[in-house]
Design a protein around this motif. Structure first.
Motif, PDB file in Angstrom:
ATOM      1  N   PHE A 162      -0.516 -11.825  -5.005  1.00  0.00           N
ATOM      2  CA  PHE A 162      -1.320 -11.122  -4.002  1.00  0.00           C
ATOM      3  C   PHE A 162      -2.751 -11.640  -3.944  1.00  0.00           C
ATOM      4  O   PHE A 162      -3.389 -11.597  -2.896  1.00  0.00           O
ATOM      5  CB  PHE A 162      -1.314  -9.607  -4.255  1.00  0.00           C
ATOM      6  N   TRP A 203       0.369  -9.620  -9.117  1.00  0.00           N
ATOM      7  CA  TRP A 203      -1.068  -9.574  -8.784  1.00  0.00           C
ATOM      8  C   TRP A 203      -1.599 -10.978  -8.492  1.00  0.00           C
ATOM      9  O   TRP A 203      -2.516 -11.140  -7.674  1.00  0.00           O
ATOM     10  CB  TRP A 203      -1.870  -8.878  -9.885  1.00  0.00           C
ATOM     11  N   LYS A 235       2.207  -4.994  -2.932  1.00  0.00           N
ATOM     12  CA  LYS A 235       2.347  -6.136  -3.845  1.00  0.00           C
ATOM     13  C   LYS A 235       3.814  -6.531  -4.010  1.00  0.00           C
ATOM     14  O   LYS A 235       4.153  -7.717  -4.036  1.00  0.00           O
ATOM     15  CB  LYS A 235       1.766  -5.795  -5.222  1.00  0.00           C
ATOM     16  N   ALA A 289      -5.731  -6.752  -4.100  1.00  0.00           N
ATOM     17  CA  ALA A 289      -4.962  -7.262  -5.244  1.00  0.00           C
ATOM     18  C   ALA A 289      -5.510  -6.744  -6.565  1.00  0.00           C
ATOM     19  O   ALA A 289      -4.779  -6.624  -7.545  1.00  0.00           O
ATOM     20  CB  ALA A 289      -4.974  -8.790  -5.249  1.00  0.00           C
TER      21      ALA A 289
END
Length: 415
Positions: A188, A185, A386, A372
């Motif tokens: 991203f 995460w 992702k 994200a």
């Protein structure tokens, strides 16, 4: 999220709960400094109303771990009263019949008048409120340590070309240019800010919200990927596995010069006693000054049994949208109130900039959801994309051309 209707029915979810009278069990992942302070404020408000607060905190900034725990709880027929859920996942849970109708609270407190329509629609299922919002986070921020920049003789960047000039200067001065944590995460979060800065809001919407194959395999996307990978070269070798708040701490201490992260990072600076504009600088991520990537934290309200518990749940929803909580929570969290027309006198310059840009980008069509952070696409698609982006970040042998094909394939396979 996989379809779990049969499991829910088998578990007798409708009304099955172990909660005691007047108890509100809250699943969240606010466990770092600024976030934990914010959660404590909400707990205090509920206790002041005579309710029992049962904390159900699951560490992990992106909430992935929390969702795994939540699914097992719901399927077993023992859901919490409220869970930190946002974006399309709210509608996924509502379709399963797992969420409670909050219209009575919403209508009594005029939520439709207090929330921007784009935000309100994301909290409803078939026209009914099933979740309560706590804030608006801007994701496309760049955080910088002015002392580190002074040491490097560099200026805080507003374009990607300037970003790499500054990164090079920081590196030569012995400062880690970019603080980063190696979790998908976080990868991203950086990627979508690069996509917005390089491609603009229209490209961002076509590629990352509408998932248009032509945009995912375009010259613009190739430039986005190339720029994104170039950022990796300015992170340190210890980044893999690092939590986001530890990366923020590197900027706070001056060990690193910059971090690309949402404004929950500001909560860490404030918790450390730092002053915006003096000890740290907040600017829009390079090339994104006229755009705004939003991430709205909200609580989905699950169906609970017992009048006392339902009253506690309704009081919880009402407290979340109260001006008092919106102010104190967001002052601690680093975000801005989701309620429109709030008095921002106590908020700092970063928050005031965020609030101004939120309204301007909403009117200008450049207010975009963060993929994200679960605001843009279904969770299965988000996870698939992702994974591709993180593979590219971590594998130097992968080319942008191959990754563009994988992005298109990931979207197709996850639908």
């Amino acid at each position: 999220m996989t379809r779990i209707s049969v499991a829910l029915a088998a578990a007798g979810l409708m009304g099955a709960t172990l909660a005691q009278a007047g108890e509100v069990e809250v699943l969240h992942w606010w466990t770092s400094g600024g976030e934990a302070k914010a959660a404590a404020e909400l707990k205090a408000m509920m206790q002041a109303k005579g309710h029992t607060w049962k904390d159900f905190a699951v560490a992990g900034g992106g909430g992935d771990a929390a969702m795994t725990v939540l699914k097992s709880r719901v399927v077993s027929g023992n859901p919490p009263a409220a869970a930190q859920i946002k974006g399309p996942s709210i509608q996924e849970w509502a379709r399963e019949g797992a969420l409670a109708n909050m219209d009575a609270v919403a209508n009594a407190n005029k939520w439709d008048d207090l929330l921007p329509p784009v935000i309100a629609s994301g909290l409803k299922y078939e026209g009914h409120y099933v979740a309560a919002p706590v804030n608006v986070h801007r994701v496309n921020w760049l955080w910088a340590n002015p002392e580190a920049f002074k040491k490097a003789g560099a200026k805080v960047p507003t374009t990607w070309d300037e970003f790499f000039v500054a990164a090079e200067a920081l590196k030569k001065a012995g400062v880690i240019p970019v603080a980063h944590g190696g979790q998908n995460w976080q990868d991203f979060t950086t990627f979508e800010s690069v996509a917005l800065g390089v491609g603009g809001a229209d490209f961002y919407k076509k590629a990352l919200v509408q998932l248009d194959p032509g945009s995912l395999k375009s010259a613009t996307m190739e430039k986005v990927l190339t720029t994104f990978k170039k950022v990796k070269g300015y992170t340190d070798a210890n980044a893999p596995g690092r939590d986001w708040n530890l990366a923020t701490a590197m900027v706070i201490k001056g060990d690193a010069g910059m971090q690309l992260m949402g404004d929950w990072a500001k909560g860490e600076f404030l918790a450390a006693g730092k002053v915006p504009g003096k000890d740290f600088v907040c600017v829009a991520a390079p090339g994104t000054a006229k755009s705004y990537t939003y991430n709205v934290d909200s609580f989905a309200l699950f169906r609970v049994k017992g009048a006392d518990n339902q009253k506690a749940q309704q009081d919880f929803a009402q407290a979340i949208m109260s001006p008092e909580f919106q102010e104190v929570f967001n002052l601690n969290k680093g975000s801005i109130p989701v309620r429109l027309n709030m008095n921002l006198a106590k908020f700092d310059s970063c928050a005031k900039t965020s609030a101004t840009d939120f309204v301007a980008s909403s009117k200008g069509g450049s207010l975009v959801p963060s993929i994200a952070h679960g605001m843009a696409v279904p969770s299965a698609t988000e996870g698939a994309i992702k994974d591709v982006v993180s593979q590219f970040w971590n594998d130097d042998k992968l080319t942008a051309t191959v990754v563009m094909d994988r992005l298109v394939a990931a979207v197709k396979s996850s639908k």
